[in-house]
Design a protein around this motif. Sequence first.
Motif, PDB file in Angstrom:
ATOM      1  N   PHE A  93      44.108  33.623  26.981  1.00 14.84           N
ATOM      2  CA  PHE A  93      42.970  33.360  27.871  1.00 14.84           C
ATOM      3  C   PHE A  93      43.132  34.138  29.174  1.00 14.84           C
ATOM      4  N   GLU A  94      44.331  34.068  29.767  1.00 17.33           N
ATOM      5  CA  GLU A  94      44.559  34.797  31.019  1.00 17.33           C
ATOM      6  C   GLU A  94      44.409  36.299  30.810  1.00 17.33           C
ATOM      7  N   ALA A  95      44.893  36.791  29.674  1.00 15.43           N
ATOM      8  CA  ALA A  95      44.771  38.225  29.378  1.00 15.43           C
ATOM      9  C   ALA A  95      43.303  38.609  29.231  1.00 15.43           C
ATOM     10  N   PHE A  96      42.514  37.762  28.569  1.00  9.77           N
ATOM     11  CA  PHE A  96      41.085  38.038  28.438  1.00  9.77           C
ATOM     12  C   PHE A  96      40.419  38.070  29.810  1.00  9.77           C
ATOM     13  N   PHE A  97      40.777  37.128  30.677  1.00  9.13           N
ATOM     14  CA  PHE A  97      40.205  37.117  32.027  1.00  9.13           C
ATOM     15  C   PHE A  97      40.578  38.398  32.782  1.00  9.13           C
ATOM     16  N   ASP A  98      41.821  38.836  32.638  1.00 13.04           N
ATOM     17  CA  ASP A  98      42.251  40.092  33.277  1.00 13.04           C
ATOM     18  C   ASP A  98      41.471  41.275  32.709  1.00 13.04           C
ATOM     19  N   TRP A  99      41.366  41.317  31.379  1.00 18.13           N
ATOM     20  CA  TRP A  99      40.648  42.415  30.737  1.00 18.13           C
ATOM     21  C   TRP A  99      39.213  42.465  31.225  1.00 18.13           C
ATOM     22  N   MET A 100      38.572  41.313  31.265  1.00 12.36           N
ATOM     23  CA  MET A 100      37.169  41.279  31.672  1.00 12.36           C
ATOM     24  C   MET A 100      36.993  41.674  33.132  1.00 12.36           C
ATOM     25  N   TYR A 101      37.895  41.218  34.002  1.00 11.38           N
ATOM     26  CA  TYR A 101      37.801  41.578  35.417  1.00 11.38           C
ATOM     27  C   TYR A 101      37.922  43.091  35.596  1.00 11.38           C
ATOM     28  N   ASN A 102      38.852  43.695  34.851  1.00  8.63           N
ATOM     29  CA  ASN A 102      39.092  45.134  34.974  1.00  8.63           C
ATOM     30  C   ASN A 102      38.129  45.988  34.167  1.00  8.63           C
ATOM     31  N   ASN A 103      37.309  45.367  33.332  1.00 10.38           N
ATOM     32  CA  ASN A 103      36.388  46.104  32.459  1.00 10.38           C
ATOM     33  C   ASN A 103      34.986  45.505  32.475  1.00 10.38           C
ATOM     34  N   VAL A 172      30.046  36.213  40.139  1.00 15.20           N
ATOM     35  CA  VAL A 172      30.437  36.317  41.553  1.00 15.20           C
ATOM     36  C   VAL A 172      31.434  37.449  41.813  1.00 15.20           C
ATOM     37  N   ASN A 173      31.762  38.216  40.761  1.00 11.97           N
ATOM     38  CA  ASN A 173      32.651  39.365  40.893  1.00 11.97           C
ATOM     39  C   ASN A 173      33.979  39.002  41.555  1.00 11.97           C
ATOM     40  N   ASP A 174      34.636  37.998  40.989  1.00 12.81           N
ATOM     41  CA  ASP A 174      35.911  37.571  41.535  1.00 12.81           C
ATOM     42  C   ASP A 174      36.872  37.283  40.379  1.00 12.81           C
ATOM     43  N   ARG A 175      38.140  37.193  40.693  1.00 14.61           N
ATOM     44  CA  ARG A 175      39.113  36.797  39.682  1.00 14.61           C
ATOM     45  C   ARG A 175      38.996  35.284  39.443  1.00 14.61           C
ATOM     46  N   ILE A 176      39.489  34.851  38.287  1.00 14.79           N
ATOM     47  CA  ILE A 176      39.466  33.428  37.982  1.00 14.79           C
ATOM     48  C   ILE A 176      40.451  32.709  38.902  1.00 14.79           C
ATOM     49  N   PRO A 177      39.989  31.701  39.653  1.00 15.70           N
ATOM     50  CA  PRO A 177      40.927  30.977  40.537  1.00 15.70           C
ATOM     51  C   PRO A 177      42.034  30.289  39.743  1.00 15.70           C
ATOM     52  N   LYS A 178      43.184  30.139  40.376  1.00 13.86           N
ATOM     53  CA  LYS A 178      44.340  29.543  39.692  1.00 13.86           C
ATOM     54  C   LYS A 178      44.049  28.118  39.226  1.00 13.86           C
ATOM     55  N   TYR A 179      43.307  27.357  40.044  1.00 14.23           N
ATOM     56  CA  TYR A 179      43.040  25.978  39.645  1.00 14.23           C
ATOM     57  C   TYR A 179      42.179  25.927  38.387  1.00 14.23           C
ATOM     58  N   VAL A 180      41.314  26.925  38.211  1.00 10.86           N
ATOM     59  CA  VAL A 180      40.477  26.977  37.008  1.00 10.86           C
ATOM     60  C   VAL A 180      41.352  27.284  35.791  1.00 10.86           C
ATOM     61  N   ILE A 181      42.260  28.230  35.936  1.00 10.71           N
ATOM     62  CA  ILE A 181      43.187  28.544  34.837  1.00 10.71           C
ATOM     63  C   ILE A 181      44.015  27.317  34.471  1.00 10.71           C
ATOM     64  N   ASN A 182      44.460  26.573  35.490  1.00  5.79           N
ATOM     65  CA  ASN A 182      45.221  25.348  35.221  1.00  5.79           C
ATOM     66  C   ASN A 182      44.381  24.334  34.449  1.00  5.79           C
ATOM     67  N   GLU A 183      43.115  24.202  34.819  1.00  5.93           N
ATOM     68  CA  GLU A 183      42.228  23.277  34.112  1.00  5.93           C
ATOM     69  C   GLU A 183      41.992  23.730  32.671  1.00  5.93           C
TER      70      GLU A 183
END
Length: 198
Positions: A93-103, A172-183
Amino acid sequence: MKYSPKTKRGEESLNKILNAAIAVIAEKGFNDASIDEITSRAGVSHGLFYFYFNNKDELLVELIKRINKDMRHYLTLSTSGLSDRVSIEKRGFEAFFDWMYNNQYLYKILIEAESNNIEIYKWHYMKLSERYSMRLLDAMNKGEIVRYDPEVLSFVLMGIADFIAKRYILWVNDRIPKYVINEVNRILERILSPKCNC
């Protein structure tokens, strides 16, 4: 695609077209992206475009196939070395979020495909689900996660990742907040735990 390049120079020319197409379609949308602007931005002739593609629709199909391959490769590399499925899901999931942010441009192409070529859009998700389901089934058989229909579970998990990424990255063109990843991790643990009495 009409022709696959056989030389390094040919591959470079094709990549110029594809990269220019990604930028133009992401900026203007598929319908307003012209072959003129794509070839102009790529610095190639119209003839070279038509050497590879009959039309814009064929170009879109090739873009989605490459996006699919790129995403799957990135996720596979990002989760290599992990052994249990829940850890793989969390890291995936985190990798997908990174991929999407960068792409984000690539993801916008996928959104364009939904309204302009539903068959390639469906192919993208079915291709992801096909491989994903096999890995989930393997984890179920090993007792690592609770047993569900693996294809249904693959789409549930893809849906969670997709909409969380849209909410924070595309909207909103931002990275996923840490609290969201934790949830998200808590949700994954809850729905995947083999101890679940669901």
